[in-house]
Design a protein around this motif. Structure first.
Motif, mmCIF file in Angstrom:
data_model
loop_
_atom_site.group_PDB
_atom_site.id
_atom_site.type_symbol
_atom_site.label_atom_id
_atom_site.label_comp_id
_atom_site.label_asym_id
_atom_site.label_seq_id
_atom_site.Cartn_x
_atom_site.Cartn_y
_atom_site.Cartn_z
ATOM 1 N N ASP A 1 14.211 4.302 58.583
ATOM 2 C CA ASP A 1 14.434 5.047 57.525
ATOM 3 C C ASP A 1 15.710 4.535 56.624
ATOM 4 N N ILE A 2 16.078 5.030 55.568
ATOM 5 C CA ILE A 2 17.135 4.653 54.779
ATOM 6 C C ILE A 2 17.928 6.016 54.916
ATOM 7 N N THR A 3 19.317 5.822 54.897
ATOM 8 C CA THR A 3 20.244 6.967 54.868
ATOM 9 C C THR A 3 21.369 6.604 53.905
ATOM 10 N N TYR A 4 22.133 7.551 53.376
ATOM 11 C CA TYR A 4 23.256 7.394 52.535
ATOM 12 C C TYR A 4 24.478 7.123 53.163
ATOM 13 N N LEU A 5 25.539 6.528 53.017
ATOM 14 C CA LEU A 5 26.819 6.514 53.467
ATOM 15 C C LEU A 5 27.890 6.753 52.440
ATOM 16 N N PRO A 6 28.596 7.888 52.361
ATOM 17 C CA PRO A 6 29.340 8.028 51.304
ATOM 18 C C PRO A 6 30.623 7.527 51.414
ATOM 19 N N VAL A 7 31.280 6.385 50.303
ATOM 20 C CA VAL A 7 32.313 5.827 50.461
ATOM 21 C C VAL A 7 33.435 6.327 49.463
ATOM 22 N N GLY A 8 33.287 7.422 48.938
ATOM 23 C CA GLY A 8 34.320 8.224 47.958
ATOM 24 C C GLY A 8 33.895 7.998 46.634
ATOM 25 N N ASP A 9 34.596 8.683 45.935
ATOM 26 C CA ASP A 9 34.563 8.771 44.404
ATOM 27 C C ASP A 9 33.015 8.994 43.872
ATOM 28 N N ALA B 1 19.530 0.791 56.118
ATOM 29 C CA ALA B 1 18.266 0.835 56.506
ATOM 30 C C ALA B 1 18.284 0.682 57.976
ATOM 31 N N THR B 2 17.327 1.595 58.859
ATOM 32 C CA THR B 2 17.489 1.237 60.292
ATOM 33 C C THR B 2 15.847 0.949 60.781
ATOM 34 N N VAL B 3 15.792 0.064 62.053
ATOM 35 C CA VAL B 3 14.531 -0.020 62.883
ATOM 36 C C VAL B 3 14.743 0.456 64.164
ATOM 37 N N LEU B 4 14.262 1.386 64.640
ATOM 38 C CA LEU B 4 14.546 1.740 66.103
ATOM 39 C C LEU B 4 13.424 1.887 66.980
ATOM 40 N N ASP B 5 13.564 1.252 68.045
ATOM 41 C CA ASP B 5 12.600 1.183 68.987
ATOM 42 C C ASP B 5 12.229 2.655 69.591
ATOM 43 N N LEU B 6 11.008 3.080 69.987
ATOM 44 C CA LEU B 6 10.783 4.402 70.099
ATOM 45 C C LEU B 6 10.723 4.570 71.585
ATOM 46 N N CYS B 7 10.584 3.365 72.217
ATOM 47 C CA CYS B 7 10.552 3.231 73.909
ATOM 48 C C CYS B 7 11.874 3.374 74.360
ATOM 49 N N SER B 8 12.680 2.345 74.080
ATOM 50 C CA SER B 8 13.958 2.214 74.611
ATOM 51 C C SER B 8 15.187 2.954 73.799
ATOM 52 N N LYS B 9 14.879 3.351 72.770
ATOM 53 C CA LYS B 9 15.896 3.956 71.790
ATOM 54 C C LYS B 9 16.885 2.994 71.193
ATOM 55 N N ARG B 10 16.639 1.596 71.374
ATOM 56 C CA ARG B 10 17.481 0.647 70.784
ATOM 57 C C ARG B 10 17.534 0.642 69.281
ATOM 58 N N ARG C 1 17.280 -1.382 46.600
ATOM 59 C CA ARG C 1 16.112 -2.365 46.371
ATOM 60 C C ARG C 1 15.510 -2.644 47.707
ATOM 61 N N THR C 2 14.301 -3.146 47.621
ATOM 62 C CA THR C 2 13.357 -3.383 48.735
ATOM 63 C C THR C 2 14.021 -4.318 49.699
ATOM 64 N N GLU C 3 14.865 -5.060 49.398
ATOM 65 C CA GLU C 3 15.345 -5.899 50.168
ATOM 66 C C GLU C 3 16.353 -5.426 51.358
ATOM 67 N N LEU C 4 16.720 -4.136 50.860
ATOM 68 C CA LEU C 4 17.608 -3.284 52.011
ATOM 69 C C LEU C 4 16.670 -3.059 53.218
ATOM 70 N N VAL C 5 15.394 -2.610 53.077
ATOM 71 C CA VAL C 5 14.661 -2.442 54.255
ATOM 72 C C VAL C 5 13.950 -3.717 54.730
ATOM 73 N N THR C 6 13.581 -4.883 54.084
ATOM 74 C CA THR C 6 13.134 -6.190 54.454
ATOM 75 C C THR C 6 14.170 -6.866 55.361
ATOM 76 N N ASP C 7 15.559 -6.638 54.877
ATOM 77 C CA ASP C 7 16.447 -7.168 55.839
ATOM 78 C C ASP C 7 16.521 -6.550 57.071
ATOM 79 N N ALA C 8 16.504 -5.282 57.149
ATOM 80 C CA ALA C 8 16.499 -4.666 58.335
ATOM 81 C C ALA C 8 15.385 -5.126 59.446
ATOM 82 N N LEU C 9 14.104 -5.279 58.875
ATOM 83 C CA LEU C 9 12.911 -5.570 59.241
ATOM 84 C C LEU C 9 12.847 -7.159 59.957
#
Length: 369
Positions: A219-227, A234-243, A254-262
């Motif tokens: 998923d994608i989540t926002y990180l507020p950095v002020g003003d 963007a995250t990639v979480l293993d459902l078995c190990s929770k890693r 942009r799309t590269e945010l999620v492609t870089d995570a993958l």
């Protein structure tokens, strides 16, 4: 033009050894981080990008690669004495000295005294320094006048069993006025793409997996950095190990945010995610052609929930909520992008290497794998 720094060619045995170090994560945090840098370099990632995803400097990445090319796997371990001596800033030296003179219990650690190994791992995991060897730490402590008796070897159980039951913990928390922190307002990061090609929902809200590297969520989540400004994670979480196997932070959606995570997750898993199911929401980034191409190249089977419901991606939503709740701790935002990146990296390192999960037997994700 400067010559590109890259790790030497690795044979199959060396590649498998690097993967074992990263997947098991049972040794030093220092070793784990250095092995990640070497593996990412071997997979063709440039130094600047490695520095970005490992939250360190490009010079430090170059040192790790150079030392590995010269001395091999010996250079990955904290006892390594070769290479260029690392220097520390005055604030870093003061913080190291302060922590070395403190008691581990003050940092909620389950042992009574520091050892060089434990202290070095803690300093890296907490983001005080991005890398430190045992020899470098020993010299620094001596120069700062810290008694070595305070940093003696800890020989008791490293993972003690706690006999305190849940009700007693709840009673003590109530008496002390301790409550969990809560998230504040939300920012929309999922923008549906009406022209998206349909993809079936293969999970049907079943967020379990029998073995690692078979089912992921992201998923994608926002990180507020002020003003009113934000970074996006963007995250990639293993459902078995929770890693948390892969992640990416950027100032754009942009799309590269999620492609870089993958891509980062695939690198940790040896370059491929053959047959692994990756469900996502219907955001424009996840339905983009570039994302579909990266999934195909790395053997990922795409899955997608219904439009307009977060329940189909609840596991990823829950992970992101925990991360922000525990890093912001009630604050509205971080003071800047650097602080936000630092906080996320520190939390992820502790999450993967130390945080216990009831669903995997009260051990950390890396210990489980």
């Amino acid at each position: 033009m400067a010559e590109r720094v890259r790790v030497r060619e690795l044979d199959d045995d060396e590649g498998r050894r690097l993967l074992r170090i990263i997947r098991r994560g049972t040794g030093s945090v220092v070793t784990w981080r250095r092995a990640q840098m070497v593996l990412l370099s071997a997979q063709g990632m440039p130094v600047v990008k490695i520095a970005e995803v490992t939250f360190t400097s490009a010079d430090r990445v170059r040192d790790v690669i150079h030392n590995f090319n010269t001395d091999g796997f010996e250079s990955l371990y904290p006892k390594y004495k070769g290479g260029r001596p690392k220097t520390f800033t005055l604030p870093e030296r003061r913080e190291i000295k302060k922590i070395a003179k403190s008691k581990p219990a003050e940092h909620n650690l389950p042992f009574s005294t520091w050892s060089l190994v434990k202290l070095a791992d803690f300093l890296v995991a907490e983001g005080v320094v991005d890398d430190i060897s045992h020899q470098g730490l020993r010299i620094l402590l001596r120069e700062e006048g810290v008694s070595f008796q305070r940093v003696k070897t800890w020989k008791t159980s490293r993972d003690p069993d706690y006999s305190v039951n849940r009700k007693r913990v709840e009673r003590v928390m109530r008496a002390a006025g301790i409550v969990g922190v809560h998230l504040r307002r939300k920012v929309r990061t999922t923008t549906p793409e009406p022209s998206a090609t349909p993809v079936p929902d293969l999970l049907q809200r079943d967020f379990t997996a029998a073995t690692p590297n078979t089912r992921y969520v992201g998923d994608i989540t926002y990180l507020p950095v002020g003003d009113g400004q934000f970074l996006y994670l963007a995250t990639v979480l293993d459902l078995c190990s929770k890693r948390l196997v892969g992640w990416s932070i950027a100032a754009h959606l942009r799309t590269e945010l999620v492609t870089d995570a993958l891509k980062a997750a695939a690198a940790i898993r040896g370059g491929r995610l053959d047959g692994a199911v990756f469900p996502s929401d219907n955001g424009a980034q996840y339905v983009a052609r570039d994302f579909a191409q990266v999934c195909e190249e790395r053997g990922v089977v795409r899955s997608r929930g219904a439009v307009g419901t977060s329940a189909d991606n609840a596991a990823a939503e829950s992970f992101n909520a925990s991360l922000k709740r525990e890093t912001l701790q009630g604050r509205r935002s971080w003071s800047g992008a650097g602080e936000a990146r630092h906080a996320v990296f520190r939390w992820v390192t502790r999450y993967n290497t130390r945080r216990r999960h009831s669903s995997i037997g009260q051990i950390s994700p890396i210990a489980y794998e």
